[in-house]
Design a protein around this motif. Sequence first.
Motif, PDB file in Angstrom:
ATOM      1  N   VAL A 242       0.890  -1.175   0.000  1.00 12.16           N
ATOM      2  CA  VAL A 242       0.000   0.000   0.000  1.00 12.16           C
ATOM      3  C   VAL A 242       0.928   1.225   0.000  1.00 12.16           C
ATOM      4  CG1 VAL A 242      -1.873   1.202   1.156  1.00 12.16           C
ATOM      5  CG2 VAL A 242      -1.754  -1.296   1.280  1.00 12.16           C
ATOM      6  N   PRO A 243       1.081   1.867  -1.164  1.00 13.95           N
ATOM      7  CA  PRO A 243       2.131   2.876  -1.310  1.00 13.95           C
ATOM      8  C   PRO A 243       1.947   4.089  -0.399  1.00 13.95           C
ATOM      9  CG  PRO A 243       1.182   2.256  -3.431  1.00 13.95           C
ATOM     10  CD  PRO A 243       0.322   1.633  -2.386  1.00 13.95           C
ATOM     11  N   MET A 244       3.088   4.757  -0.169  1.00 12.66           N
ATOM     12  CA  MET A 244       3.134   5.823   0.817  1.00 12.66           C
ATOM     13  C   MET A 244       2.232   7.012   0.497  1.00 12.66           C
ATOM     14  SD  MET A 244       6.451   7.838   2.010  1.00 12.66           S
ATOM     15  CE  MET A 244       5.970   9.252   1.065  1.00 12.66           C
ATOM     16  N   ASP A 245       1.925   7.231  -0.780  1.00 13.72           N
ATOM     17  CA  ASP A 245       1.084   8.400  -1.072  1.00 13.72           C
ATOM     18  C   ASP A 245      -0.344   8.204  -0.532  1.00 13.72           C
ATOM     19  OD1 ASP A 245       1.085   6.603  -3.566  1.00 13.72           O
ATOM     20  OD2 ASP A 245      -0.618   7.913  -4.001  1.00 13.72           O
ATOM     21  N   THR A 246      -0.713   6.954  -0.244  1.00  8.36           N
ATOM     22  CA  THR A 246      -2.005   6.725   0.435  1.00  8.36           C
ATOM     23  C   THR A 246      -1.969   7.389   1.818  1.00  8.36           C
ATOM     24  OG1 THR A 246      -2.073   4.581  -0.654  1.00  8.36           O
ATOM     25  CG2 THR A 246      -3.646   4.923   1.113  1.00  8.36           C
ATOM     26  N   GLY A 247      -0.804   7.319   2.463  1.00 10.91           N
ATOM     27  CA  GLY A 247      -0.623   7.972   3.763  1.00 10.91           C
ATOM     28  C   GLY A 247      -0.767   9.485   3.638  1.00 10.91           C
ATOM     29  N   LEU A 248      -0.266  10.043   2.541  1.00 14.81           N
ATOM     30  CA  LEU A 248      -0.379  11.492   2.341  1.00 14.81           C
ATOM     31  C   LEU A 248      -1.841  11.892   2.147  1.00 14.81           C
ATOM     32  CD1 LEU A 248       2.673  12.136  -0.027  1.00 14.81           C
ATOM     33  CD2 LEU A 248       2.477  12.644   2.419  1.00 14.81           C
ATOM     34  N   ARG A 249      -2.599  11.030   1.455  1.00 12.36           N
ATOM     35  CA  ARG A 249      -4.031  11.329   1.272  1.00 12.36           C
ATOM     36  C   ARG A 249      -4.761  11.291   2.608  1.00 12.36           C
ATOM     37  NH1 ARG A 249      -5.848   7.357  -2.526  1.00 12.36           N
ATOM     38  NH2 ARG A 249      -7.905   8.020  -1.878  1.00 12.36           N
ATOM     39  N   LEU A 250      -4.384  10.332   3.464  1.00  7.58           N
ATOM     40  CA  LEU A 250      -4.999  10.271   4.797  1.00  7.58           C
ATOM     41  C   LEU A 250      -4.633  11.508   5.603  1.00  7.58           C
ATOM     42  CD1 LEU A 250      -4.309   6.510   5.493  1.00  7.58           C
ATOM     43  CD2 LEU A 250      -6.581   7.546   5.494  1.00  7.58           C
ATOM     44  N   LEU A 251      -3.370  11.933   5.479  1.00  9.28           N
ATOM     45  CA  LEU A 251      -2.902  13.111   6.210  1.00  9.28           C
ATOM     46  C   LEU A 251      -3.683  14.352   5.765  1.00  9.28           C
ATOM     47  CD1 LEU A 251      -0.715  14.237   8.178  1.00  9.28           C
ATOM     48  CD2 LEU A 251       0.705  14.647   6.163  1.00  9.28           C
ATOM     49  N   ALA A 252      -3.957  14.432   4.477  1.00  5.63           N
ATOM     50  CA  ALA A 252      -4.696  15.586   3.959  1.00  5.63           C
ATOM     51  C   ALA A 252      -6.156  15.544   4.400  1.00  5.63           C
ATOM     52  CB  ALA A 252      -4.614  15.617   2.431  1.00  5.63           C
ATOM     53  N   GLY A 253      -6.718  14.333   4.514  1.00  4.53           N
ATOM     54  CA  GLY A 253      -8.162  14.223   4.753  1.00  4.53           C
ATOM     55  C   GLY A 253      -8.579  14.145   6.209  1.00  4.53           C
ATOM     56  N   LEU A 254      -7.727  13.604   7.059  1.00  2.00           N
ATOM     57  CA  LEU A 254      -8.111  13.424   8.465  1.00  2.00           C
ATOM     58  C   LEU A 254      -7.766  14.691   9.251  1.00  2.00           C
ATOM     59  CD1 LEU A 254      -6.740   9.790   8.926  1.00  2.00           C
ATOM     60  CD2 LEU A 254      -9.145  10.464   9.145  1.00  2.00           C
ATOM     61  N   PRO A 255      -8.761  15.336   9.860  1.00  2.00           N
ATOM     62  CA  PRO A 255      -8.522  16.636  10.488  1.00  2.00           C
ATOM     63  C   PRO A 255      -7.431  16.628  11.551  1.00  2.00           C
ATOM     64  CG  PRO A 255     -10.872  16.150  10.383  1.00  2.00           C
ATOM     65  CD  PRO A 255     -10.157  14.923   9.921  1.00  2.00           C
ATOM     66  N   LYS A 256      -7.299  15.533  12.307  1.00  2.00           N
ATOM     67  CA  LYS A 256      -6.320  15.559  13.410  1.00  2.00           C
ATOM     68  C   LYS A 256      -5.253  14.486  13.213  1.00  2.00           C
ATOM     69  CE  LYS A 256      -9.357  17.083  17.087  1.00  2.00           C
ATOM     70  NZ  LYS A 256      -9.737  16.612  18.409  1.00  2.00           N
ATOM     71  N   ALA A 257      -4.662  14.454  12.003  1.00  2.00           N
ATOM     72  CA  ALA A 257      -3.677  13.407  11.720  1.00  2.00           C
ATOM     73  C   ALA A 257      -2.258  13.947  11.700  1.00  2.00           C
ATOM     74  CB  ALA A 257      -3.986  12.772  10.367  1.00  2.00           C
ATOM     75  N   GLN A 258      -1.332  13.106  12.080  1.00  3.61           N
ATOM     76  CA  GLN A 258       0.091  13.355  11.872  1.00  3.61           C
ATOM     77  C   GLN A 258       0.658  12.098  11.236  1.00  3.61           C
ATOM     78  OE1 GLN A 258       2.469  13.074  15.631  1.00  3.61           O
ATOM     79  NE2 GLN A 258       0.477  13.032  16.635  1.00  3.61           N
ATOM     80  N   LEU A 259       1.726  12.281  10.435  1.00  6.73           N
ATOM     81  CA  LEU A 259       2.289  11.140   9.690  1.00  6.73           C
ATOM     82  C   LEU A 259       3.757  10.953  10.022  1.00  6.73           C
ATOM     83  CD1 LEU A 259       2.273   9.031   7.277  1.00  6.73           C
ATOM     84  CD2 LEU A 259       2.753  10.978   5.783  1.00  6.73           C
ATOM     85  N   HIS A 260       4.137   9.719  10.319  1.00 10.68           N
ATOM     86  CA  HIS A 260       5.556   9.392  10.457  1.00 10.68           C
ATOM     87  C   HIS A 260       5.913   8.392   9.367  1.00 10.68           C
ATOM     88  CE1 HIS A 260       9.414   8.871  12.515  1.00 10.68           C
ATOM     89  NE2 HIS A 260       9.354   7.664  11.976  1.00 10.68           N
ATOM     90  N   VAL A 261       6.960   8.716   8.603  1.00 13.32           N
ATOM     91  CA  VAL A 261       7.430   7.790   7.557  1.00 13.32           C
ATOM     92  C   VAL A 261       8.793   7.242   7.973  1.00 13.32           C
ATOM     93  CG1 VAL A 261       8.048   7.528   5.125  1.00 13.32           C
ATOM     94  CG2 VAL A 261       6.215   9.107   5.779  1.00 13.32           C
ATOM     95  N   PHE A 262       8.892   5.917   8.068  1.00 15.24           N
ATOM     96  CA  PHE A 262      10.181   5.273   8.333  1.00 15.24           C
ATOM     97  C   PHE A 262      10.894   5.065   7.005  1.00 15.24           C
ATOM     98  CE2 PHE A 262       7.955   3.636  12.163  1.00 15.24           C
ATOM     99  CZ  PHE A 262       8.924   3.907  13.124  1.00 15.24           C
ATOM    100  N   ASN A 263      12.199   5.382   6.953  1.00 11.24           N
ATOM    101  CA  ASN A 263      12.939   4.939   5.762  1.00 11.24           C
ATOM    102  C   ASN A 263      13.456   3.527   6.011  1.00 11.24           C
ATOM    103  OD1 ASN A 263      15.434   5.112   7.125  1.00 11.24           O
ATOM    104  ND2 ASN A 263      15.623   7.284   6.593  1.00 11.24           N
ATOM    105  N   ARG A 264      13.959   2.877   4.985  1.00 11.60           N
ATOM    106  CA  ARG A 264      14.395   1.468   5.065  1.00 11.60           C
ATOM    107  C   ARG A 264      13.303   0.628   5.734  1.00 11.60           C
ATOM    108  NH1 ARG A 264      19.620   0.862   3.976  1.00 11.60           N
ATOM    109  NH2 ARG A 264      19.870  -0.999   5.242  1.00 11.60           N
ATOM    110  N   CYS A 265      12.087   0.770   5.229  1.00 11.82           N
ATOM    111  CA  CYS A 265      10.938   0.099   5.854  1.00 11.82           C
ATOM    112  C   CYS A 265       9.885  -0.260   4.809  1.00 11.82           C
ATOM    113  CB  CYS A 265      10.335   1.059   6.888  1.00 11.82           C
ATOM    114  SG  CYS A 265       8.927   0.369   7.768  1.00 11.82           S
ATOM    115  N   GLY A 266       9.417  -1.501   4.865  1.00 13.52           N
ATOM    116  CA  GLY A 266       8.374  -1.946   3.955  1.00 13.52           C
ATOM    117  C   GLY A 266       6.986  -1.816   4.577  1.00 13.52           C
ATOM    118  N   HIS A 267       6.151  -2.836   4.362  1.00  7.85           N
ATOM    119  CA  HIS A 267       4.740  -2.775   4.755  1.00  7.85           C
ATOM    120  C   HIS A 267       4.514  -3.103   6.232  1.00  7.85           C
ATOM    121  CE1 HIS A 267       0.505  -2.683   3.926  1.00  7.85           C
ATOM    122  NE2 HIS A 267       0.308  -3.952   4.239  1.00  7.85           N
TER     123      HIS A 267
END
Length: 287
Positions: A242-267
Amino acid sequence: MTATAFSEASTSRFARIKEGDLDLQLHYNDLGEGAETVVMLHGSGPGASGWANFNRNIEPLVNAGFRVILMDCPGWSKSDTIISEGSRSNLNAQALKGLLDVLDLDRVHIIGNSMGAHSTVAFALEYPERIGKLILMGGGTGGPSAFVPQPTEGIKLIGALYRDPTIENLKKMMNVFVFDASGLTDELFQTRLDNILSRRDHLENFVKSSTINPKQFPDFSHRLHEISADTLLVWGREDRFVPMDTGLRLLAGLPKAQLHVFNRCGHWAQWEHAEKFNRMVLDFLTH
Ligand SMILES: O=C(O)CCC(=O)/C=C/C=C(\O)C(=O)O
């Protein structure tokens, strides 16, 4: 409670739930004691279970005084099997509502992995009064990626493993789960294969469900603004399911969201980066 004080077997429980049109026996693991409860919802791969997905994440929460419930969704592990003709996200949400009622739990925090995250969003939309904080990893809406062709290579490998559950197909899928496959042991492969082969009915019903309705996880993007819960989104930069840009869409849509992205990390962020993930979750839940 220490790491050695609990095991899958000693915390294994069953509950009969009757919720709307669902009348099912569900399996769950119940750990720890505390005024606040964290429910963990696993992903959709063959042989997945609450214990398989989250065994590295239970202990810090239990030690911090949370009760932890790992629910095995209908069609996985020791829960009853089912054919899902509509939205599996909503089906899982309905099952969780039934389980919370049986356990007399009014309000819970939820950690959802992949399908578990899609199901968490469905639950938050259906039963907003029952949620505390939300943690979504590698999922949350079944919407398409803007950048990565769908189905992704990981989702295709899940399908292949459901149809042909061999050790070769399992290794192909699990090597794509993670960024660094060197942590995948023969014991882990064997345990997962045993889980898979112990429930052929689950495999057959997953394939039937996907044939009847290929879109098991609906896109909730247009309703994300309705969710007022504090939400921590966690993604692996190299997620091939489930690619990372799905996380960006959630971040944009959820009013009280924060996003942490791990590098060197899969699913499997909760497994591959367990220590840091656990610290982040505790900090998020307690502040
Ligand atoms: O199809 C989707 O969007 C969800 C895919 C999914 O849930 C994959 C999860 C895989 C695991 O975490 C697992 O099988 O352990």
